[in-house]
Design a protein around this motif. Structure first.
Motif, short mmCIF file in Angstrom:
data_model
loop_
_atom_site.label_atom_id
_atom_site.label_comp_id
_atom_site.label_asym_id
_atom_site.label_seq_id
_atom_site.Cartn_x
_atom_site.Cartn_y
_atom_site.Cartn_z
N ALA A 77 0.82 -1.21 0.00
CA ALA A 77 0.00 0.00 0.00
C ALA A 77 0.85 1.26 0.00
O ALA A 77 0.44 2.30 -0.52
CB ALA A 77 -0.94 0.00 1.20
N ARG A 78 2.05 1.18 0.55
CA ARG A 78 2.91 2.36 0.63
C ARG A 78 3.39 2.79 -0.76
O ARG A 78 3.79 3.93 -0.95
CB ARG A 78 4.09 2.08 1.55
N LEU A 79 3.35 1.89 -1.72
CA LEU A 79 3.73 2.27 -3.09
C LEU A 79 2.66 3.17 -3.71
O LEU A 79 2.98 4.08 -4.48
CB LEU A 79 3.92 1.02 -3.95
N LEU A 80 1.40 2.92 -3.37
CA LEU A 80 0.32 3.77 -3.89
C LEU A 80 0.24 5.09 -3.12
O LEU A 80 -0.07 6.13 -3.69
CB LEU A 80 -1.01 3.03 -3.80
N HIS A 81 0.51 5.03 -1.83
CA HIS A 81 0.54 6.24 -1.00
C HIS A 81 1.46 5.98 0.19
O HIS A 81 1.28 4.99 0.89
CB HIS A 81 -0.85 6.61 -0.51
N PRO A 82 2.49 6.79 0.35
CA PRO A 82 2.68 8.11 -0.29
C PRO A 82 3.59 8.13 -1.52
O PRO A 82 3.83 9.20 -2.07
CB PRO A 82 3.33 8.91 0.84
N LEU A 83 4.11 6.97 -1.97
CA LEU A 83 5.13 7.02 -3.02
C LEU A 83 4.62 7.67 -4.31
O LEU A 83 5.29 8.55 -4.86
CB LEU A 83 5.66 5.62 -3.32
N VAL A 84 3.47 7.24 -4.84
CA VAL A 84 2.98 7.79 -6.11
C VAL A 84 2.73 9.29 -6.02
O VAL A 84 3.19 10.05 -6.89
CB VAL A 84 1.74 7.02 -6.59
N PRO A 85 2.00 9.80 -5.01
CA PRO A 85 1.82 11.25 -4.94
C PRO A 85 3.13 12.02 -4.80
O PRO A 85 3.30 13.10 -5.38
CB PRO A 85 0.94 11.44 -3.70
N GLU A 86 4.08 11.47 -4.05
CA GLU A 86 5.38 12.13 -3.89
C GLU A 86 6.12 12.17 -5.22
O GLU A 86 6.74 13.18 -5.58
CB GLU A 86 6.22 11.40 -2.84
N HIS A 162 -4.15 -4.77 -6.63
CA HIS A 162 -5.31 -3.95 -6.26
C HIS A 162 -6.05 -4.56 -5.08
O HIS A 162 -6.37 -3.87 -4.10
CB HIS A 162 -6.24 -3.82 -7.45
N ASP A 163 -6.34 -5.86 -5.16
CA ASP A 163 -7.16 -6.50 -4.14
C ASP A 163 -6.50 -6.48 -2.77
O ASP A 163 -7.19 -6.53 -1.75
CB ASP A 163 -7.48 -7.94 -4.55
N GLU A 164 -5.17 -6.40 -2.73
CA GLU A 164 -4.47 -6.39 -1.45
C GLU A 164 -4.14 -4.99 -0.94
O GLU A 164 -3.56 -4.85 0.14
CB GLU A 164 -3.19 -7.23 -1.56
N THR A 165 -4.52 -3.96 -1.70
CA THR A 165 -4.16 -2.60 -1.27
C THR A 165 -5.33 -1.61 -1.32
O THR A 165 -5.55 -0.87 -0.37
CB THR A 165 -3.03 -2.04 -2.16
N VAL A 166 -6.06 -1.58 -2.41
CA VAL A 166 -7.00 -0.47 -2.65
C VAL A 166 -8.28 -0.52 -1.82
O VAL A 166 -8.71 0.51 -1.29
CB VAL A 166 -7.33 -0.38 -4.16
N GLY A 172 -4.74 7.56 2.54
CA GLY A 172 -4.32 8.16 1.29
C GLY A 172 -4.74 7.44 0.03
O GLY A 172 -4.50 7.93 -1.08
N ILE A 173 -5.40 6.28 0.14
CA ILE A 173 -5.81 5.51 -1.03
C ILE A 173 -7.32 5.61 -1.18
O ILE A 173 -8.07 5.09 -0.35
CB ILE A 173 -5.37 4.05 -0.93
N ASP A 174 -7.76 6.28 -2.23
CA ASP A 174 -9.19 6.46 -2.51
C ASP A 174 -9.61 5.45 -3.56
O ASP A 174 -9.25 5.56 -4.73
CB ASP A 174 -9.43 7.89 -3.01
N ARG A 175 -10.39 4.47 -3.16
CA ARG A 175 -10.79 3.40 -4.08
C ARG A 175 -11.60 3.93 -5.25
O ARG A 175 -11.64 3.30 -6.32
CB ARG A 175 -11.57 2.33 -3.32
N GLU A 176 -12.27 5.07 -5.08
CA GLU A 176 -13.08 5.63 -6.16
C GLU A 176 -12.23 6.16 -7.31
O GLU A 176 -12.74 6.43 -8.39
CB GLU A 176 -13.98 6.75 -5.62
N ARG A 177 -10.95 6.35 -7.08
CA ARG A 177 -10.07 6.87 -8.13
C ARG A 177 -9.38 5.77 -8.92
O ARG A 177 -8.49 6.04 -9.74
CB ARG A 177 -9.03 7.81 -7.52
#
Length: 271
Positions: A77-86, A162-166, A172-177
């Motif tokens: 999950a840390r790869l999706l947030h905060p890594l991607v936004p950063e 996806h299934d293990e993170t979103v 910081g992870i919005d599933r709607e996006r």
């Protein structure tokens, strides 16, 4: 048995990601090297902010991008947030002052699975083949091409990732996006989840006439193209379901129904 022993004799579960610069070809050496240096610096900074040790991973240069096998203790999950936004924030900062030909937008693929890790940073296995198909998939190429220039990263994650993170409400992870898409790349066909970093909540393909309709769980209706006399903006009614045929950038043809069905056929690879 230690983890080192396991790496030498068998498989180890790892999160893996790959990053590729959009439209890297034809820039010339000076602009290309500037773009690569900006990407490398942005990645290192984003990893640091995400609390992931850059030196602990395995890195493989892709020429116009990079493939990273994450350390064993990395929360996906840390790869999706905060890594991607950063990463996106650093690329936007670079683009504000860079010459046009040295600006950087990227496609990012993420997956996880059992891989074989060898000496000197070598890594291999089937998960990397899936990662390569995700990185080259038409939905991410088309979405990034259609997005405003302020959107600098299109992220495509495998269903497993996806299934293990979103869906779990992690900070910081919005599933709607994240939107589910179907894609075919070379011999691989599957589904993935697409996210445009920094894009407003409503995805760019929402609504009738868009070129990236989310893939449904059931099989889509058979494609029935419009008659030559029909305007391109109209969708003929067949059995109570509206159908449309769109051609997206990235050499992909999409067939979609108003109820959400989609088929994507990729005809070639671009830079």
């Amino acid at each position: 048995m230690t983890e080192t022993d396991g790496m030498a004799t068998g498989l180890a579960y790892r999160a893996i990601m790959a990053v590729d610069i959009e439209r890297s070809a034809g820039r010339g050496n000076t602009a290309f090297f500037a773009a690569r240096e900006a990407l490398d610096a942005a990645l290192r900074g984003a990893f640091s902010e995400a609390g992931i040790a850059w030196g602990a991973g395995h890195h493989h240069d892709l020429g116009d991008g990079l493939r990273v096998t994450l350390p064993a203790d990395t929360p996906k999950a840390r790869l999706l947030h905060p890594l991607v936004p950063e990463l996106a924030a650093r690329l936007r900062a670079h683009n504000r002052t860079a010459a046009e030909e040295a600006r950087v937008r990227v496609r990012i693929a993420m997956h996880a699975g059992d891989v074989r890790l060898g000496p000197a940073g070598a890594a291999g296995g089937w998960p990397f083949e899936i990662l390569a198909r995700l990185l080259d998939a038409a939905p991410a190429r088309a979405a990034l091409a259609q997005a405003p220039s302020s959107v600098v990263a299109a992220v495509l994650v495998s269903r497993h990732f996806h299934d293990e993170t979103v869906p779990h409400g992690y900070p910081g992870i919005d599933r709607e996006r994240f939107q589910r898409v179907a894609f075919t790349a070379k011999e691989y066909a599957g589904e993935a989840w697409l996210h445009l970093a920094g894009h407003p909540t409503a995805p760019p393909w929402a609504g009738a006439g868009a070129t990236g309709v989310p893939a449904p769980a059931p099989a889509p209706e058979p494609e029935r193209p419009a008659s030559p006399a029909s305007p391109a903006s109209e969708m003929p009614q067949v059995g109570g379901v509206s159908h449309m045929h769109n051609t997206a950038s990235g050499h992909a043809t999409l067939f979609a129904s108003q109820n959400g069905g989609q088929h994507i056929h990729q005809h070639g690879n671009g830079a």
